[in-house]
Scaffold this active site. Structure first.
Site, PDB file in Angstrom:
ATOM      1  N   LYS A  19      45.666  26.981  41.041  1.00 34.14           N
ATOM      2  CA  LYS A  19      45.462  28.426  40.896  1.00 34.14           C
ATOM      3  C   LYS A  19      44.778  29.009  42.141  1.00 34.14           C
ATOM      4  O   LYS A  19      45.188  30.053  42.643  1.00 34.14           O
ATOM      5  CB  LYS A  19      44.573  28.694  39.666  1.00 34.14           C
ATOM      6  CG  LYS A  19      44.060  30.125  39.579  1.00 34.14           C
ATOM      7  CD  LYS A  19      43.242  30.364  38.334  1.00 34.14           C
ATOM      8  CE  LYS A  19      41.767  30.072  38.471  1.00 34.14           C
ATOM      9  NZ  LYS A  19      40.996  31.093  39.204  1.00 34.14           N
ATOM     10  N   ASP A 303      33.316  24.309  39.798  1.00 32.57           N
ATOM     11  CA  ASP A 303      34.331  24.521  38.772  1.00 32.57           C
ATOM     12  C   ASP A 303      34.513  23.319  37.838  1.00 32.57           C
ATOM     13  O   ASP A 303      35.307  23.381  36.900  1.00 32.57           O
ATOM     14  CB  ASP A 303      35.682  24.873  39.423  1.00 32.57           C
ATOM     15  CG  ASP A 303      35.715  26.327  39.877  1.00 32.57           C
ATOM     16  OD1 ASP A 303      34.818  27.093  39.496  1.00 32.57           O
ATOM     17  OD2 ASP A 303      36.650  26.698  40.605  1.00 32.57           O
ATOM     18  N   ARG A 395      44.011  31.980  31.836  1.00 32.96           N
ATOM     19  CA  ARG A 395      43.883  32.443  33.216  1.00 32.96           C
ATOM     20  C   ARG A 395      44.016  31.253  34.177  1.00 32.96           C
ATOM     21  O   ARG A 395      44.432  31.434  35.322  1.00 32.96           O
ATOM     22  CB  ARG A 395      42.522  33.101  33.448  1.00 32.96           C
ATOM     23  CG  ARG A 395      42.346  34.456  32.793  1.00 32.96           C
ATOM     24  CD  ARG A 395      41.042  35.075  33.238  1.00 32.96           C
ATOM     25  NE  ARG A 395      40.805  34.726  34.635  1.00 32.96           N
ATOM     26  CZ  ARG A 395      39.640  34.338  35.121  1.00 32.96           C
ATOM     27  NH1 ARG A 395      38.584  34.265  34.359  1.00 32.96           N
ATOM     28  NH2 ARG A 395      39.523  34.035  36.392  1.00 32.96           N
TER      29      ARG A 395
HETATM   30  C1  UD1 Z   1      36.196  30.772  44.488  1.00 28.26           C
HETATM   31  C2  UD1 Z   1      37.132  30.416  43.384  1.00 28.26           C
HETATM   32  C3  UD1 Z   1      36.338  30.112  42.142  1.00 28.26           C
HETATM   33  C4  UD1 Z   1      35.297  29.060  42.438  1.00 28.26           C
HETATM   34  C5  UD1 Z   1      34.461  29.422  43.644  1.00 28.26           C
HETATM   35  C6  UD1 Z   1      33.532  28.312  44.106  1.00 28.26           C
HETATM   36  C7  UD1 Z   1      39.224  31.621  43.800  1.00 28.26           C
HETATM   37  C8  UD1 Z   1      40.094  32.764  43.389  1.00 28.26           C
HETATM   38  N1  UD1 Z   1      38.046  31.508  43.143  1.00 28.26           N
HETATM   39  O1  UD1 Z   1      35.515  31.936  44.093  1.00 28.26           O
HETATM   40  O2  UD1 Z   1      37.224  29.671  41.131  1.00 28.26           O
HETATM   41  O3  UD1 Z   1      34.430  28.966  41.304  1.00 28.26           O
HETATM   42  O4  UD1 Z   1      35.299  29.738  44.746  1.00 28.26           O
HETATM   43  O5  UD1 Z   1      34.259  27.187  44.468  1.00 28.26           O
HETATM   44  O6  UD1 Z   1      39.551  30.828  44.661  1.00 28.26           O
HETATM   45  N2  UD1 Z   1      28.993  35.160  47.942  1.00 28.26           N
HETATM   46  C9  UD1 Z   1      28.220  36.180  48.437  1.00 28.26           C
HETATM   47  N3  UD1 Z   1      28.832  37.167  49.150  1.00 28.26           N
HETATM   48  C10 UD1 Z   1      30.169  37.191  49.378  1.00 28.26           C
HETATM   49  C11 UD1 Z   1      30.954  36.143  48.876  1.00 28.26           C
HETATM   50  C12 UD1 Z   1      30.335  35.128  48.152  1.00 28.26           C
HETATM   51  O7  UD1 Z   1      27.019  36.211  48.237  1.00 28.26           O
HETATM   52  O8  UD1 Z   1      30.655  38.133  50.013  1.00 28.26           O
HETATM   53  C13 UD1 Z   1      28.340  34.076  47.167  1.00 28.26           C
HETATM   54  C14 UD1 Z   1      28.766  34.055  45.699  1.00 28.26           C
HETATM   55  O9  UD1 Z   1      27.987  34.946  44.911  1.00 28.26           O
HETATM   56  C15 UD1 Z   1      28.539  32.609  45.348  1.00 28.26           C
HETATM   57  C16 UD1 Z   1      28.871  31.853  46.636  1.00 28.26           C
HETATM   58  O10 UD1 Z   1      28.789  32.825  47.685  1.00 28.26           O
HETATM   59  O11 UD1 Z   1      27.170  32.382  45.041  1.00 28.26           O
HETATM   60  C17 UD1 Z   1      30.241  31.213  46.674  1.00 28.26           C
HETATM   61  O12 UD1 Z   1      31.204  32.173  46.289  1.00 28.26           O
HETATM   62  P1  UD1 Z   1      32.711  32.100  46.779  1.00 28.26           P
HETATM   63  O13 UD1 Z   1      33.032  30.776  47.371  1.00 28.26           O
HETATM   64  O14 UD1 Z   1      33.016  33.332  47.544  1.00 28.26           O
HETATM   65  O15 UD1 Z   1      33.464  32.156  45.395  1.00 28.26           O
HETATM   66  P2  UD1 Z   1      34.805  32.875  45.139  1.00 28.26           P
HETATM   67  O16 UD1 Z   1      35.619  32.854  46.399  1.00 28.26           O
HETATM   68  O17 UD1 Z   1      34.554  34.164  44.430  1.00 28.26           O
END
Ligand code: UD1
Length: 416
Positions: A19, A303, A395
């Site tokens: 996914k 995850d 999902r």
């Molecule tokens: C992706 C995955 C999700 C998985 C996660 C961690 C997809 C669609 N989703 O989510 O299933 O659980 O990676 O492996 O691929 N953060 C910030 N600012 C930002 C971006 C992130 O503070 O602009 C923080 C988040 O709050 C979190 C951490 O960074 O604490 C990691 O988040 P991130 O890797 O971005 O997760 P997603 O990409 O949303």
């Protein structure tokens, strides 16, 4: 879902496409006016939600037998409204390609999320550093780059999966060279970078935490195969181990779960890499305690944290699970305790004292991975468990009911 617990799971589960790669790969259609063909795309609610958004933006597609053919000849609007984005946070991935191809974008702020804050500040920061003007108005991230984006050096203060993918999509069509440092190296991210290169991008350093991207004027079409979902595979591996069974994870790539499998072996599981998958079984019926903490790849994935917690509920001793990525990802624990688990939360760490068995109960799911953790708990518990609010599961897990039933699970959906 009503689950009759206590059945040992034995059999083969074919692992679906990932996914978390399918979603960004689909968004890449916005970067080119030529067709993108993706194979092994899982038939999931998130895929359909994203297709609806991409269609709104101008993409036409056909989706048959897990092959998705997409073409976005023209982008008809650069606005991704709240109604689409609220269904799925990955919609934020549309931000950079819209700006890169059209010079502007208005993407709704994703808003609340059950597992934590999940900021998008780092997505926005990248575009600002590359010369875009960004403002937040009416709940929208309004981005303008009338003269295009310009390459620069960007170091991420925190590893982010979708943040890295958005930055890549901004950089591939930017003027000049971009250097991205401290990027995510999850297999889904490196595969995504390979897809962009197939489309004519010039990305080097793939697989390392520093990527160099030489911008090009235009990208073209490509045909690409989505890798198997390592999180789905890890979930079924835990199902095998927790029920003292044996499941062959067909298509699972051992390398993508190397650390996770090492942990599973420490808990007493037998893990055997084979030519076309991985066999996981729990030989002697005892689950040994083993402490883990979540961190970016290649460490233990967030995850799989909820599912692993279920396994540790039944361990022969005391184990701890520390969640370092998301600040609110222990919501399954209250529900597990209603099933007889002994868990003590102290900040980011859950201390789990193993019990001989869990007891069936009605429980409530809060997010995707919590949902599957409660299903696992139901499978190992004595008696009947009913998991409410299960809609999250579709999902991210393709045909989970059938896949579990084929291994001997007894369960039924009482409501679709
Ligand atoms: C992706 C995955 C999700 C998985 C996660 C961690 C997809 C669609 N989703 O989510 O299933 O659980 O990676 O492996 O691929 N953060 C910030 N600012 C930002 C971006 C992130 O503070 O602009 C923080 C988040 O709050 C979190 C951490 O960074 O604490 C990691 O988040 P991130 O890797 O971005 O997760 P997603 O990409 O949303």
């Amino acid at each position: 879902m009503k689950i009759e617990g206590g059945h040992t799971l034995n059999g083969t589960v074919t692992i679906s496409g990932a996914k978390n790669l399918a979603l960004p790969a689909m968004v890449a259609t916005l970067l080119t006016d030529q067709p993108i063909i993706l194979h092994n795309v899982p038939d999931l609610a998130d895929v359909h939600s994203l297709l609806a958004l991409l269609e709104h933006l101008g993409c036409s597609y056909s989706f048959e037998n897990r092959t998705l053919t997409m073409c976005t000849k023209n982008i008809v609007t650069t606005e991704a409204p709240y109604d689409f984005v609220r269904k799925m946070r990955a919609s934020i991935l549309c931000l950079s390609p819209l700006v890169a191809r059209c010079g502007s974008a208005e993407v709704s702020l994703p808003g609340g999320c059950a597992i934590g804050l999940r900021g998008v500040d780092l997505h926005i920061r990248t575009l600002v550093l590359m010369g875009a003007e960004v403002s937040i108005e009416d709940g929208l991230i309004k981005t303008n780059a009338p003269n295009g984006l310009t390459g620069c050096e960007i170091e991420f203060p925190k590893v982010t999966v979708t943040g890295t993918e958005n930055a890549l999509m901004a950089a591939v069509l930017a003027k000049g060279t971009t250097c991205l440092m401290n990027v995510a190296i999850e297999p889904e991210v490196t595969e995504f970078a390979k897809l962009l290169n197939l489309m004519g991008a010039k990305i080097t350093g793939i697989g390392t935490s520093t990527l160099e991207i030489e911008g090009v004027d235009k990208l073209h079409g490509a045909e690409f195969e989505i890798i198997p979902d390592r999180i789905e595979a890890g979930t079924y591996a835990i199902a095998a181990s927790a029920t003292h069974g044996s499941i062959f994870l067909k298509n699972c790539l051992y390398e993508h779960l190397q650390y996770f499998f090492t942990v599973l072996q420490q808990t007493g599981a037998n893990v055997t890499k084979q030519a076309d998958g991985v066999l996981v079984s729990n030989g002697n019926g005892i689950i040994q305690p083993y402490c883990i903490y979540t961190a970016p790849y290649p460490a233990f994935p967030t995850d799989l944290q909820a599912q692993y917690t279920v396994l540790m509920c039944l361990c022969n001793g005391t184990a701890s699970v520390t969640e370092n990525i998301f600040e609110n990802r222990f919501m399954h624990i209250q529900e597990l305790m209603r099933m007889g688990a002994r868990i003590y939360i102290d900040g980011k760490t859950a201390r789990i004292v193993g019990v001989p068995s869990l007891k069936g109960a009605p429980v409530m799911a809060t997010d995707l991975r919590a949902s599957v953790a409660l299903i696992l708990a139901g499978l190992v518990a004595e008696g009947t468990t009913t998991v409410h609010r299960l809609y999250h599961i579709d999902r991210g897990y393709e045909n989970i009911d059938d896949k579990l039933r084929a291994c001997g699970a007894v369960l039924e959906r009482t409501k679709q």
